[in-house]
Design a protein around this motif. Structure first.
Motif, PDB file in Angstrom:
ATOM      1  N   LEU A 182     -58.893  95.226  85.345  1.00  0.00           N
ATOM      2  CA  LEU A 182     -57.732  96.077  85.228  1.00  0.00           C
ATOM      3  C   LEU A 182     -58.093  96.525  83.878  1.00  0.00           C
ATOM      4  N   VAL A 183     -58.523  95.705  82.813  1.00  0.00           N
ATOM      5  CA  VAL A 183     -58.379  96.365  81.511  1.00  0.00           C
ATOM      6  C   VAL A 183     -59.462  97.622  81.437  1.00  0.00           C
ATOM      7  N   ASN A 184     -60.612  97.242  82.010  1.00  0.00           N
ATOM      8  CA  ASN A 184     -61.646  98.347  82.156  1.00  0.00           C
ATOM      9  C   ASN A 184     -61.082  99.650  82.544  1.00  0.00           C
ATOM     10  N   MET A 185     -59.965  99.673  83.371  1.00  0.00           N
ATOM     11  CA  MET A 185     -59.455 100.740  83.940  1.00  0.00           C
ATOM     12  C   MET A 185     -58.900 101.725  82.813  1.00  0.00           C
ATOM     13  N   PHE A 186     -58.393 100.986  81.688  1.00  0.00           N
ATOM     14  CA  PHE A 186     -57.760 101.696  80.839  1.00  0.00           C
ATOM     15  C   PHE A 186     -58.776 102.102  79.455  1.00  0.00           C
ATOM     16  N   ASP A 187     -59.641 101.373  79.563  1.00  0.00           N
ATOM     17  CA  ASP A 187     -60.702 101.605  78.537  1.00  0.00           C
ATOM     18  C   ASP A 187     -62.173 101.307  79.070  1.00  0.00           C
ATOM     19  N   ALA A 188     -62.861 102.448  79.249  1.00  0.00           N
ATOM     20  CA  ALA A 188     -64.297 101.927  80.326  1.00  0.00           C
ATOM     21  C   ALA A 188     -65.017 101.194  79.380  1.00  0.00           C
ATOM     22  N   LYS A 189     -65.059 101.029  78.104  1.00  0.00           N
ATOM     23  CA  LYS A 189     -65.885 100.606  77.109  1.00  0.00           C
ATOM     24  C   LYS A 189     -65.351  99.191  77.262  1.00  0.00           C
ATOM     25  N   MET A 190     -64.334  98.570  77.612  1.00  0.00           N
ATOM     26  CA  MET A 190     -63.910  97.273  77.318  1.00  0.00           C
ATOM     27  C   MET A 190     -63.939  96.332  78.721  1.00  0.00           C
ATOM     28  N   LYS A 191     -64.783  95.267  78.536  1.00  0.00           N
ATOM     29  CA  LYS A 191     -64.596  94.347  79.819  1.00  0.00           C
ATOM     30  C   LYS A 191     -64.033  93.180  79.241  1.00  0.00           C
ATOM     31  N   VAL A 192     -62.824  92.977  79.847  1.00  0.00           N
ATOM     32  CA  VAL A 192     -62.148  92.099  79.541  1.00  0.00           C
ATOM     33  C   VAL A 192     -61.758  90.968  80.678  1.00  0.00           C
ATOM     34  N   PRO A 193     -62.349  90.112  81.165  1.00  0.00           N
ATOM     35  CA  PRO A 193     -61.939  89.153  82.216  1.00  0.00           C
ATOM     36  C   PRO A 193     -60.768  88.657  81.880  1.00  0.00           C
ATOM     37  N   CYS A 194     -59.687  88.757  83.051  1.00  0.00           N
ATOM     38  CA  CYS A 194     -58.446  88.156  82.992  1.00  0.00           C
ATOM     39  C   CYS A 194     -58.270  87.039  84.082  1.00  0.00           C
ATOM     40  N   CYS A 195     -57.371  86.347  83.927  1.00  0.00           N
ATOM     41  CA  CYS A 195     -56.783  85.633  84.960  1.00  0.00           C
ATOM     42  C   CYS A 195     -55.524  84.922  84.715  1.00  0.00           C
ATOM     43  N   GLY A 196     -54.533  84.657  85.679  1.00  0.00           N
ATOM     44  CA  GLY A 196     -53.267  84.760  85.194  1.00  0.00           C
ATOM     45  C   GLY A 196     -52.553  84.283  86.533  1.00  0.00           C
ATOM     46  N   VAL A 197     -51.098  83.922  86.354  1.00  0.00           N
ATOM     47  CA  VAL A 197     -50.111  83.310  87.124  1.00  0.00           C
ATOM     48  C   VAL A 197     -48.760  84.203  86.928  1.00  0.00           C
ATOM     49  N   SER A 198     -48.209  84.585  87.986  1.00  0.00           N
ATOM     50  CA  SER A 198     -46.967  85.074  87.799  1.00  0.00           C
ATOM     51  C   SER A 198     -45.910  84.114  88.375  1.00  0.00           C
ATOM     52  N   PHE A 199     -44.794  83.780  87.952  1.00  0.00           N
ATOM     53  CA  PHE A 199     -43.745  82.814  88.368  1.00  0.00           C
ATOM     54  C   PHE A 199     -42.858  83.572  89.211  1.00  0.00           C
ATOM     55  N   GLY A 200     -42.575  83.272  90.566  1.00  0.00           N
ATOM     56  CA  GLY A 200     -41.542  83.996  91.101  1.00  0.00           C
ATOM     57  C   GLY A 200     -39.987  83.447  90.801  1.00  0.00           C
ATOM     58  N   ILE A 201     -39.843  83.908  89.307  1.00  0.00           N
ATOM     59  CA  ILE A 201     -38.738  83.128  88.714  1.00  0.00           C
ATOM     60  C   ILE A 201     -37.434  83.417  89.261  1.00  0.00           C
ATOM     61  N   GLU A 202     -37.208  84.215  89.985  1.00  0.00           N
ATOM     62  CA  GLU A 202     -35.818  84.630  90.596  1.00  0.00           C
ATOM     63  C   GLU A 202     -35.558  83.725  91.645  1.00  0.00           C
ATOM     64  N   ARG A 203     -36.800  83.446  92.402  1.00  0.00           N
ATOM     65  CA  ARG A 203     -36.646  82.269  93.365  1.00  0.00           C
ATOM     66  C   ARG A 203     -36.530  81.112  92.879  1.00  0.00           C
ATOM     67  N   LEU A 204     -37.162  80.837  91.696  1.00  0.00           N
ATOM     68  CA  LEU A 204     -37.006  79.584  90.981  1.00  0.00           C
ATOM     69  C   LEU A 204     -35.328  79.096  90.490  1.00  0.00           C
ATOM     70  N   PHE A 205     -34.670  80.095  90.191  1.00  0.00           N
ATOM     71  CA  PHE A 205     -33.464  80.586  89.922  1.00  0.00           C
ATOM     72  C   PHE A 205     -32.593  80.038  90.947  1.00  0.00           C
ATOM     73  N   ALA A 206     -32.891  80.687  91.946  1.00  0.00           N
ATOM     74  CA  ALA A 206     -32.128  80.410  93.170  1.00  0.00           C
ATOM     75  C   ALA A 206     -32.158  79.115  93.675  1.00  0.00           C
ATOM     76  N   ILE A 207     -33.403  78.509  93.813  1.00  0.00           N
ATOM     77  CA  ILE A 207     -33.652  77.142  94.106  1.00  0.00           C
ATOM     78  C   ILE A 207     -32.848  76.076  92.998  1.00  0.00           C
ATOM     79  N   MET A 208     -32.865  76.222  92.017  1.00  0.00           N
ATOM     80  CA  MET A 208     -32.417  75.437  91.043  1.00  0.00           C
ATOM     81  C   MET A 208     -30.895  75.479  91.091  1.00  0.00           C
ATOM     82  N   GLU A 209     -30.446  76.954  91.278  1.00  0.00           N
ATOM     83  CA  GLU A 209     -28.857  77.100  91.598  1.00  0.00           C
ATOM     84  C   GLU A 209     -28.591  76.154  92.615  1.00  0.00           C
ATOM     85  N   ALA A 210     -29.335  76.321  93.780  1.00  0.00           N
ATOM     86  CA  ALA A 210     -28.831  75.645  95.168  1.00  0.00           C
ATOM     87  C   ALA A 210     -28.801  74.122  95.108  1.00  0.00           C
ATOM     88  N   ARG A 211     -29.950  73.653  94.303  1.00  0.00           N
ATOM     89  CA  ARG A 211     -29.962  72.306  94.202  1.00  0.00           C
ATOM     90  C   ARG A 211     -29.292  71.530  93.120  1.00  0.00           C
TER      91      ARG A 211
END
Lengths: 522, 522
Positions: free
Chosen positions: B387-416
């Motif tokens: 992905l970073v490479n798409m913005f700068d052809a000279k950059m190779k930046v390996p990335c790895c991550g996680v995105s929380f479905g925080i709205e779902r978590l809010f809903a779960i916490m609200e229900a529980r």
């Protein structure tokens, strides 16, 4: 239909393009702001691209944030978080609840308050089918919409969120198109000046807590302004425009302000002379207390008989009495304060911290226009009893609040901070002295994290010892837990204090307890 | 120029209006979604208003939030804050820094990744002169832009912010057009599977901390999918579309998925049969551990020889080994997980909590289409090295991550949640038993607030005692400090425990200390 649209777009492009081209050439010849030139060029390129007349390679991005916006890297985020923590704590100390509203609203909702003038600064969303939307311009209008929509007549709330204005950004002075606002408001039918005292108490408490140096809260009242204008023979229809002149007195000498009122706003000399005696009353009577000033003004023959002035002065006296008991000593009655009076209906106030940048690197910096980078108001507010009513004619919800110039406060805190703030909360770095101890590091890391101790290790299999130590030092991580072959055999680890470089052996089974103690002792 | 624009607009209005009018009539006759009808009507009204052909009174507002958005009142804000506090604590436990980016980006920056398809969901800002801007669609693209723009090759950061998608909102299922995302990513050149293990560790730690009930983290690898497709004779050009079919297996029976691949994607029966044996490998080999599954797949004659599969399997084995040491037991190797593969380049993962709403009121609720309100993925992520490479052809930046479905978590916490959450942190309510003690209440309030104890009092001059007690009870404020004439004379106050209704006399000068003790004992 489609072909007409394209034709139209094409025609409009040529007209606009020529204008733009000329404009860019002019800008380049003169000493125009680089950003302005760049923006104009970008418009032209974007237009050309749309029509397929550009040579630009696809996939080539302009690597920038939108004009007037910026990223907050780790250091800025950490500083802002620490300031906001103080803000929220203060709001909560005063019993406030939090609400949040969407970043955009129906355009009609926003346009109610600002009319034509403010409308120019509002970011509109493109009509993509559906509702006409705009980005919020402040937090007050969405708050009033929230009250009216939910029929809430009673709430003390805060909201901290970004707002959007298509202003000319002056980035060096901290003026952006996207910026945080931080509002505290009390809605509800309460007794005279009780809510105002809470608002001023919060301003006083927060500015004290942030240690931004000396500050004042200027205080005035709409009715006092109306009274002063009336006895100076100024027509109510000129209220807003004369207010905007008078309000300049904090930065501009009287002579200039008077000239503006005569030449641009067509007041007569006798009117401005009379007004000048009143709005400069604090300046002309230095050394008097707030109550003494109000008392002395009340004894002026005409003004003292003006009903508006009398009511305003009475209200402020009550407020000043409360603030004395509350220990809020930073308030100054300032008859020239005349801000936000298109919607304020009672007391108004504004906090200034004229010396907040004194002695910092930012003190002497200048903006692009060569003006000194000063610090304007850091908080402002007042009573606005009519806003909710605009959204629901049946609802009368008196409101009173204060909005912190939180971006200015961030800038002040950034300039005044003595040490760079840490950007992580890592307490322990798990390091290994030899190769092939990756799994041992993992085990240690798990032990620490399971104990809720913020911890990291190198994400390399065989990192060098020096690299690990350097990382911990640079990041100001207080402790390193070091494991090696010897330690492994003996069931211990080395606990290293990163600052003092002292090391001691700690048995594995008492590691967590030892670290907790060491952290508590820091 | 202007007259042409107006003419054009007028012409376009009549064309569109007729279409819209017809559409609205059709919608009303059929059983269309009320919101859709309302939205269409609004478009027409807005257009009419613009041309001055509406009878609507000026100043009349539609009191609603924009479609797909909502306010968060005090109770929702408090709940969200408490969840986010856990989220941030967990991110910090893993050594993350925080960054923040603007809510809108240059349109070109956002369009790089999503191309045509995603572009439809992006909110564009109106061209008001200047740059072409759009609201951010997620936090990953701005993150990559931030890295490329600042030449950052190395950062572990989190960002919690709202993103915008012009999707059909399904509010009953927690799907909005404005919603929070909550991302943790590791950018940098590290050793194999070290960053992935951190990401999965965070998912495991946070979901455990939030006590949302049983959860699993499904794990797969792009190369494993590519290998399985290759040996099933599926062309690489069909990778994305077949992935989208395979990924439905968590909710749809194999027979249906197979039918879709044959009828809509033109695979042959022999291809789908082969593929089915592979992507359903966990299902067809229940009871095997992750490593056993990978081992058994590696022994399949063709697949075991496929280089892609071999590489993917090797990588996952390393990761699974790490997770065992880390105590992350919630991970399941799931060869049918095939999400987000337009940009993921390595391991992918997704957390699900199928029973999170079990036993709550939300469990049996249905959405507008009559489907049960389930809980989909609560976190998802993977490796994206390009992905970073798409913005700068000279950059190779390996990335790895996680995105929380925080709205779902809010809903779960609200229900529980068992008890409604408190919306303020007020610890003490200062009350008076008789009239004319307003100033005495102020003094007490000041004493408490000066000691950083969150406190409130009535903002009325002479509130009734019962009203004051009721307020404290309703707001679950733990203590009331009560002052009356007698107490005033004796230099004491009454401290009342709001729950037990016990009262005791406390000398004024030990009030703060007594309250601190009482609070600590709660």
């Amino acid at each position: 239909m489609k072909s007409i649209a394209i034709l139209f777009d094409y025609f409009s492009f040529f007209l606009r393009d020529k204008t733009l081209g000329d404009e860019i050439r002019k800008l380049k010849e003169g000493k125009a702001d680089k950003d302005v030139v760049k923006e104009r060029v970008n418009i032209m390129l974007a237009k050309k691209k749309q029509l397929g007349t550009t040579d630009e390679k696809p996939g080539k991005f302009v690597l920038k944030t939108a004009k007037g916006t910026r990223d907050y890297g780790p250091a800025q985020s950490a500083l802002r978080d620490s300031v906001l923590q103080d803000v929220v704590k203060t709001f909560k100390k005063y019993g406030a609840e939090k609400i949040d509203t969407p970043v955009f609203e129906l355009r009609d909702v926003l346009m109610g308050k600002y009319g034509e003038e403010g409308g120019k600064l509002v970011y509109d969303l493109q009509d993509q089918g559906g509702e006409l939307l705009s980005l919020r311009y402040d937090l007050t209008v969405p708050f009033a919409r929230y009250l009216a929509m939910n029929k809430i007549t009673n709430i003390t709330r805060y909201q901290i969120a970004r707002v959007y204005r298509r202003d000319q950004p002056v980035m060096s002075r901290g003026r952006y198109r996207e910026f945080y606002q931080c509002d505290f408001d009390i809605a509800g039918q309460y007794d005279l000046m009780y809510p105002e005292a809470e608002c001023l108490g919060i301003v006083n408490a927060l500015l004290t807590k942030l240690e931004i140096g000396e500050f004042f809260i200027n205080l005035n009242h709409r009715f006092i302004l109306e009274g002063m204008f009336a006895v100076s023979g100024i027509s109510p229809k000129d209220f807003k425009t004369i207010c905007s002149s008078v309000d300049k007195l904090d930065k501009t000498p009287w002579a200039e302000v008077e000239e503006e009122m005569i030449k641009e706003k067509f007041l007569k000399k006798e009117q401005t002379e009379k007004l000048g005696q009143l709005v400069r009353f604090r300046e002309l009577n230095s050394g008097l207390s707030n109550l003494e000033l109000l008392e002395k003004m009340s004894q002026l023959p005409e003004l003292g008989q003006n009903d508006k002035f009398k009511k305003g002065a009475e209200e402020l006296k009550v407020l000043i009495g409360f603030l004395e008991v509350d220990g809020v000593n930073s308030v100054r009655f300032e008859p020239s304060l005349a801000r936000g009076l298109d919607y304020y209906t009672g007391a108004i106030y504004e906090a200034v911290a004229p010396k907040a940048l004194e002695g910092t690197a930012a003190e002497k910096s200048e903006d692009t226009a060569g003006q000194p980078v000063g610090v304007g108001s850091v908080a402002a507010g007042g009573r606005y009893d009519g806003l909710v009513n605009m959204f629901d004619a049946k609802m009368k919800v008196p409101c009173c609040g204060v909005s912190f110039g939180i971006e200015r406060l961030f800038a002040i805190m950034e300039a005044r901070q003595k040490n760079t703030i840490r950007t992580t909360e890592t307490k322990v770095y798990v390091a290994s002295a030899q190769k092939n101890l990756a799994m041992e590091r993992r085990k240690l890391l798990k032990t620490l994290r399971d104990a809720d101790i913020e911890s990291e290790m190198s994400l390399k299999a065989n990192p060098k010892l020096l690299t690990q130590f350097q990382y911990a030092e640079e990041r100001r991580i207080p402790f390193v837990v070091l494991i090696g072959e010897r330690e492994l055999q003996e069931g211990i680890v080395k606990l290293r204090n990163v600052v003092s470089r002292e090391e001691k052996d700690v048995p594995l089974d008492s590691l967590v307890a030892t670290i907790r103690e060491a952290l508590a002792a820091l």
